[in-house]
Design a protein around this motif. Structure first.
Motif, short mmCIF file in Angstrom:
data_model
loop_
_atom_site.label_atom_id
_atom_site.label_comp_id
_atom_site.label_asym_id
_atom_site.label_seq_id
_atom_site.Cartn_x
_atom_site.Cartn_y
_atom_site.Cartn_z
N GLN A 268 0.81 -1.12 -0.17
CA GLN A 268 -0.03 -0.11 0.02
C GLN A 268 0.92 1.15 0.12
O GLN A 268 1.88 1.30 0.87
N VAL A 269 0.76 2.20 -0.93
CA VAL A 269 1.35 3.49 -1.25
C VAL A 269 0.24 4.56 -0.91
O VAL A 269 -0.79 4.82 -1.30
N GLN A 270 0.68 5.51 -0.11
CA GLN A 270 0.15 6.64 -0.11
C GLN A 270 0.51 7.98 -0.67
O GLN A 270 2.01 8.15 -0.26
N VAL A 271 0.03 8.90 -1.01
CA VAL A 271 0.49 10.37 -1.51
C VAL A 271 -0.35 11.37 -0.81
O VAL A 271 -1.43 11.34 -1.29
N VAL A 272 0.27 12.12 0.04
CA VAL A 272 -0.48 13.26 0.44
C VAL A 272 0.33 14.76 0.35
O VAL A 272 1.49 14.73 0.67
N GLU A 273 -0.42 15.47 -0.19
CA GLU A 273 -0.20 16.91 -0.38
C GLU A 273 -0.66 17.68 0.67
O GLU A 273 -1.27 17.59 1.73
N VAL B 28 5.40 10.71 -0.02
CA VAL B 28 5.06 9.46 -0.40
C VAL B 28 5.50 8.39 0.88
O VAL B 28 6.54 8.35 0.90
N SER B 29 4.71 7.61 1.29
CA SER B 29 4.89 6.67 2.20
C SER B 29 4.32 5.29 1.93
O SER B 29 3.32 5.16 1.15
N GLY B 30 4.60 4.25 2.76
CA GLY B 30 4.06 2.84 2.53
C GLY B 30 5.14 2.06 1.97
O GLY B 30 6.38 1.99 2.41
N SER B 31 4.64 1.05 1.10
CA SER B 31 5.58 -0.21 0.78
C SER B 31 6.32 0.30 -0.40
O SER B 31 6.03 0.10 -1.56
N ILE B 32 7.48 1.07 -0.25
CA ILE B 32 8.24 1.44 -1.24
C ILE B 32 9.61 0.97 -1.64
O ILE B 32 10.23 0.81 -0.27
N PHE B 33 9.79 0.33 -2.62
CA PHE B 33 11.30 0.10 -2.96
C PHE B 33 12.05 1.37 -3.40
O PHE B 33 13.15 1.41 -3.05
N GLY B 34 11.38 2.10 -4.19
CA GLY B 34 12.07 3.14 -4.87
C GLY B 34 10.92 4.05 -5.77
O GLY B 34 9.85 3.86 -5.87
N ALA C 267 9.77 12.82 -0.76
CA ALA C 267 9.07 14.21 -0.72
C ALA C 267 9.32 14.82 -1.98
O ALA C 267 10.72 15.02 -2.53
N VAL C 268 8.41 15.75 -2.62
CA VAL C 268 8.52 16.60 -3.65
C VAL C 268 7.98 17.94 -3.29
O VAL C 268 7.01 17.77 -2.48
#
Length: 120
Positions: A1-6, A24-30, A77-78
């Motif tokens: 699960q991946v979340q993107v929050v502004e 961006v958070s969660g199950s991230i490899f890259g 983050a961006v």
């Protein structure tokens, strides 16, 4: 699960500045490319610009010289720094990110958007 929050949207006067963030958070490899879009009422969503993993950016002509995209890979983050804001910049601003998850599957994720209103 991946979340993107502004975050960071709000009301600003014409000529003012504002910085919006996206994490961006969660199950991230890259995370590969990240981008910013906006959608004004009654208009289609438009690309503002994007940034690669290594920091290469590109921008829409309408924001060149006024907006700057940066990223912090350590924070996933961006950021979008907006200067010399105009009323026509009023829109909901969205972040997206091309994420490879821990299963090595890549897809594009979108945030829920943050409202930016430029008005006196």
């Amino acid at each position: 699960q991946v979340q993107v929050v502004e975050s960071g949207g709000g009301l600003v006067q014409p000529g003012g500045s504002l910085r919006v963030s996206c994490v961006v958070s969660g199950s991230i490899f890259g995370i590969n490319a990240m981008g910013w879009y906006r959608q004004a009422p009654g208009k289609q969503r438009e690309l503002i610009g994007s940034i690669t993993t290594y920091g290469r950016t590109n921008y829409a002509d309408s924001v060149k010289g006024r907006f700057t995209i940066s990223r912090d890979n350590a924070k996933n983050a961006v950021y979008l720094q907006m200067n010399s804001l105009k009323p026509e910049d009023t829109a909901v601003y969205y972040c997206n990110a091309e994420v490879t998850n821990r299963n090595r599957v890549s897809r594009l994720y979108w945030g829920q958007g943050t409202q930016v209103t430029v008005s006196s």
